[in-house]
Design an enzyme around this catalytic site. Sequence first.
Site, PDB file in Angstrom:
ATOM      1  N   PHE A 132       2.323   6.661   2.466  1.00  0.00           N
ATOM      2  CA  PHE A 132       3.385   7.427   2.008  1.00  0.00           C
ATOM      3  C   PHE A 132       3.243   8.362   0.787  1.00  0.00           C
ATOM      4  O   PHE A 132       4.365   9.078   0.585  1.00  0.00           O
ATOM      5  CB  PHE A 132       4.538   6.215   1.356  1.00  0.00           C
ATOM      6  CG  PHE A 132       4.629   5.098   2.394  1.00  0.00           C
ATOM      7  CD1 PHE A 132       5.303   5.447   3.562  1.00  0.00           C
ATOM      8  CD2 PHE A 132       4.220   3.973   2.181  1.00  0.00           C
ATOM      9  CE1 PHE A 132       5.603   4.116   4.674  1.00  0.00           C
ATOM     10  CE2 PHE A 132       4.234   2.951   3.142  1.00  0.00           C
ATOM     11  CZ  PHE A 132       5.130   3.004   4.262  1.00  0.00           C
TER      12      PHE A 132
ATOM     13  N   PRO B  13       0.918  -1.022  -0.017  1.00  0.00           N
ATOM     14  CA  PRO B  13      -0.054   0.082  -0.122  1.00  0.00           C
ATOM     15  C   PRO B  13       0.853   1.220   0.128  1.00  0.00           C
ATOM     16  O   PRO B  13       1.704   1.332   0.857  1.00  0.00           O
ATOM     17  CB  PRO B  13      -0.960   0.048   1.359  1.00  0.00           C
ATOM     18  CG  PRO B  13      -1.072  -1.622   1.463  1.00  0.00           C
ATOM     19  CD  PRO B  13       0.268  -2.134   1.096  1.00  0.00           C
ATOM     20  N   CYS B  14       0.389   2.055  -0.855  1.00  0.00           N
ATOM     21  CA  CYS B  14       1.315   3.399  -1.033  1.00  0.00           C
ATOM     22  C   CYS B  14       0.706   4.474  -0.479  1.00  0.00           C
ATOM     23  O   CYS B  14       1.400   5.703   0.000  1.00  0.00           O
ATOM     24  CB  CYS B  14       1.466   3.660  -2.586  1.00  0.00           C
ATOM     25  SG  CYS B  14      -0.085   4.030  -3.443  1.00  0.00           S
ATOM     26  N   GLN B  15      -0.701   4.396  -0.127  1.00  0.00           N
ATOM     27  CA  GLN B  15      -1.304   5.389   0.486  1.00  0.00           C
ATOM     28  C   GLN B  15      -0.670   6.311   1.579  1.00  0.00           C
ATOM     29  O   GLN B  15      -0.732   7.376   2.046  1.00  0.00           O
ATOM     30  CB  GLN B  15      -2.788   5.230   0.936  1.00  0.00           C
ATOM     31  CG  GLN B  15      -3.651   4.750  -0.300  1.00  0.00           C
ATOM     32  CD  GLN B  15      -3.686   3.406  -0.633  1.00  0.00           C
ATOM     33  OE1 GLN B  15      -2.727   2.732  -0.123  1.00  0.00           O
ATOM     34  NE2 GLN B  15      -4.572   3.021  -1.237  1.00  0.00           N
TER      35      GLN B  15
END
Length: 224
Positions: free
Chosen positions: A97, A93-95
Amino acid sequence: IKEKPYVEEGDRTARSKVKIVDLFAGIGGFHYGIGAAAAKINKGVKALLVSELDSNCRATYSFNHNCEVQGDINKVSLRGITETADIVTAGFPCQPFSKSGKQMGMEETRGTLFWNIAKIIETHKPSIVLLENVRNITGPRHMHEWEVIIQTLRDLGYRVSEDPHVVSPHLIKPEFGGRPQVRNRVFIAATLIPKGKRDRSADVDVPNLESVMMGWDPQKWNLE
């Protein structure tokens, strides 16, 4: 759902299989890339474990790659997996960062899911680990998390560069899968240090992708 570009599990013509564990798998982008590369050396791909939270993505992945796709990574079952993975991939998951989010990093639940990946890597000890996230994970606000990720991989016995490897689809030549989309992502490529070998390098270079980027002008995409 797309037409399958190459034959998966039932391909009897392949001499052997590249065995993968694909986490936060989406609809199988990593699987497609590994499959295309494996086909060039007359190999197939065997998915030992695939995990993806979104039900629509799971259905698409399962159809395209003809394999079971488990759901929540916190609930995946490793039972019955007796083979060793060659490659573990994860677009975690990138959210936490991303600049478009609250940038809470590992202070929020999604930001801690890297540890699920680390546990599976520790269990399977694949030869190669490929991870992907947003460019901002290497920014000043998340420098601590970046250092933790790199050091954890090294503690698990892998050689990995501490320098971020940023790639965008529009920079890659079309014949290698490039697309006219500016989407900078950080990729982490780690390789297992063989038993009995000592890692003599404090750091390693990031993978060299000149062969898939040289001789191509990213300003000349034919959008039509």
